[in-house]
Design an enzyme around this catalytic site. Structure first.
Site, PDB file in Angstrom:
ATOM      1  N   GLU A   1       1.954 -10.394 -10.250  1.00  0.00           N
ATOM      2  CA  GLU A   1       2.929 -10.415  -9.158  1.00  0.00           C
ATOM      3  C   GLU A   1       3.384 -11.822  -8.756  1.00  0.00           C
ATOM      4  O   GLU A   1       3.857 -12.028  -7.641  1.00  0.00           O
ATOM      5  CB  GLU A   1       2.369  -9.685  -7.937  1.00  0.00           C
ATOM      6  CG  GLU A   1       2.176  -8.199  -8.186  1.00  0.00           C
ATOM      7  CD  GLU A   1       2.051  -7.425  -6.887  1.00  0.00           C
ATOM      8  OE1 GLU A   1       2.977  -6.664  -6.566  1.00  0.00           O
ATOM      9  OE2 GLU A   1       1.025  -7.578  -6.196  1.00  0.00           O
TER      10      GLU A   1
ATOM     11  N   HIS B   1       0.813 -13.276  -0.317  1.00  0.00           N
ATOM     12  CA  HIS B   1       0.998 -11.836  -0.548  1.00  0.00           C
ATOM     13  C   HIS B   1      -0.348 -11.149  -0.350  1.00  0.00           C
ATOM     14  O   HIS B   1      -1.364 -11.577  -0.908  1.00  0.00           O
ATOM     15  CB  HIS B   1       1.526 -11.572  -1.955  1.00  0.00           C
ATOM     16  CG  HIS B   1       1.490 -10.125  -2.323  1.00  0.00           C
ATOM     17  ND1 HIS B   1       2.188  -9.159  -1.611  1.00  0.00           N
ATOM     18  CD2 HIS B   1       0.818  -9.458  -3.310  1.00  0.00           C
ATOM     19  CE1 HIS B   1       1.951  -7.983  -2.150  1.00  0.00           C
ATOM     20  NE2 HIS B   1       1.131  -8.130  -3.174  1.00  0.00           N
TER      21      HIS B   1
ATOM     22  N   HIS C   1      -2.683  -7.283   0.583  1.00  0.00           N
ATOM     23  CA  HIS C   1      -2.810  -5.822   0.681  1.00  0.00           C
ATOM     24  C   HIS C   1      -3.695  -5.460   1.882  1.00  0.00           C
ATOM     25  O   HIS C   1      -4.412  -4.462   1.850  1.00  0.00           O
ATOM     26  CB  HIS C   1      -3.443  -5.248  -0.587  1.00  0.00           C
ATOM     27  CG  HIS C   1      -2.746  -5.602  -1.860  1.00  0.00           C
ATOM     28  ND1 HIS C   1      -3.341  -5.518  -3.093  1.00  0.00           N
ATOM     29  CD2 HIS C   1      -1.486  -6.040  -2.094  1.00  0.00           C
ATOM     30  CE1 HIS C   1      -2.489  -5.891  -4.042  1.00  0.00           C
ATOM     31  NE2 HIS C   1      -1.354  -6.227  -3.456  1.00  0.00           N
TER      32      HIS C   1
ATOM     33  N   HIS D   1       2.226  -0.696  -0.155  1.00  0.00           N
ATOM     34  CA  HIS D   1       1.679  -1.793  -0.949  1.00  0.00           C
ATOM     35  C   HIS D   1       0.980  -2.869  -0.099  1.00  0.00           C
ATOM     36  O   HIS D   1      -0.194  -3.144  -0.295  1.00  0.00           O
ATOM     37  CB  HIS D   1       2.852  -2.410  -1.738  1.00  0.00           C
ATOM     38  CG  HIS D   1       2.462  -3.482  -2.707  1.00  0.00           C
ATOM     39  ND1 HIS D   1       3.246  -3.817  -3.789  1.00  0.00           N
ATOM     40  CD2 HIS D   1       1.413  -4.327  -2.756  1.00  0.00           C
ATOM     41  CE1 HIS D   1       2.673  -4.794  -4.472  1.00  0.00           C
ATOM     42  NE2 HIS D   1       1.554  -5.125  -3.861  1.00  0.00           N
TER      43      HIS D   1
HETATM   44 ZN   LIG Z   1       0.394  -6.725  -4.430  1.00  0.00          ZN
END
Ligand SMILES: [Zn+2]
Length: 320
Positions: free
Chosen positions: A89, A108, A110, A211
């Site tokens: 990613e 980023h 989760h 996500h």
């Molecule tokens: Zn991710």
């Protein structure tokens, strides 16, 4: 340890940058923003066309400069041909750096506390002053509109097109209320202000359907702060919602069909709990005020991971 990677610093040594990036990964893990997944990146201080992030290992275990990989902003390819394998990613990061020249760091995550707001349709709000950067609305981006070709529909941002689609969500065609770009354009350039609001994002955080979330900033410390307080805002809003519903209860409104034996013909459940969030002005001013104090929690967070044996930062310190 680097004194910081704020935009006002004229130059950041690469050793300081590596040490700061490894520490930031450890902090984000320590605070539950990252687990075995998720990542933080930083733009190269001497070359705006590349950025650095860890190779494909868990954030808590990043330790040395050998764990870091330099990528091009253009297509997220490795600058060195024999670089270690990286995160799929990384296109999240490359496409954000491409669209927003003043952005220098991206996280980023989760995070499990934020996920309910990525799947329920309940809007995440700036319910606490520490999260004023959330503004009066936080977009939710749905990757399904950018599925194409034979790639799996696995919600992963695994190519440029998906990354570019996500980056657009930080500056949608229409935005109202608090705008990140307006705060920036109001600041003097020496402390991170910009003369090009068109190239600044309108949102600091975008939720990703099913996500997680991504946040962008002008430096590592700011990105870490925003990621941690996005989590804290989500926790506070979730707890307040449950507390409010338990205390104030819910009312069932509807019609009873007397001739039909007392059956309820139509009804809806109305919650009495009303979560108050920051106004547009409060979000703007709270973020404006708190930006000057980010060095304080950063110092604490650095020490927390420094004394925890799980985390080993073996990057050499810079000369400055
Ligand atoms: Zn991710």
């Amino acid at each position: 340890m680097s004194a910081g990677y704020f935009p006002r610093r004229e130059k950041v040594g690469i050793e300081d940058l590596f040490k700061g990036l490894v520490t930031a990964s450890h902090i984000l893990h320590h605070h539950g923003v990252l687990d075995a997944y998720g990542h933080i990146s930083v733009r190269s201080p001497d070359n705006a066309a590349t950025f650095w992030m860890a190779c494909n290992i868990s954030p808590a275990l990043i330790s040395t400069p050998d764990d870091l990989v330099e990528y091009t902003v253009e297509d997220a390819s490795e600058v060195e041909k024999d670089a270690k394998a990286g995160y799929i990613e990384r296109y999240i990061h490359s496409e954000i750096y491409k669209r927003f020249p003043a952005v220098n760091s991206v996280v980023h995550s989760h995070c499990s506390h934020v996920l309910p707001f990525c799947i329920s349709g309940v809007p995440l709000k700036a319910v606490i002053h520490m999260a004023g950067f959330l503004g009066t609305s936080v977009p939710v981006w749905d990757i399904s509109s950018s599925y194409s070709g034979g790639l799996p529909h696995d919600l992963l941002v695994r190519n440029k097109e998906r990354g570019a689609s996500l980056s657009v969500a930080f500056k949608p065609a229409t935005s109202t209320g608090f705008l990140y770009s307006k705060v920036r354009s109001a600041l003097p350039s020496q402390i991170g202000g910009t003369q090009e609001p068109d190239k600044e994002p309108n949102h600091a955080v975008v939720l990703m359907q099913g996500h997680g979330f991504t946040t962008l900033a002008h430096g590592i410390e700011e990105a870490v702060y925003q990621a941690i307080y996005t989590k804290e805002a989500a926790k506070a809003q979730m707890a307040a919602t449950m507390l409010g519903n338990a205390y104030f209860g819910q009312v069932v409104e509807g019609k009873v069909d007397v001739q039909g034996g007392g059956k309820i013909k139509s009804a809806s459940v109305k919650a009495n709990c009303d979560i108050k969030s920051l106004s547009d002005r409060e979000a703007h001013d709270a973020w404006d005020s708190l930006q000057a104090s980010i060095a304080r929690p950063w110092g604490l967070w650095c020490r927390e991971v420094e004394i925890n044996p799980l985390y080993r930062n073996q990057c050499p310190a810079g000369d400055d």
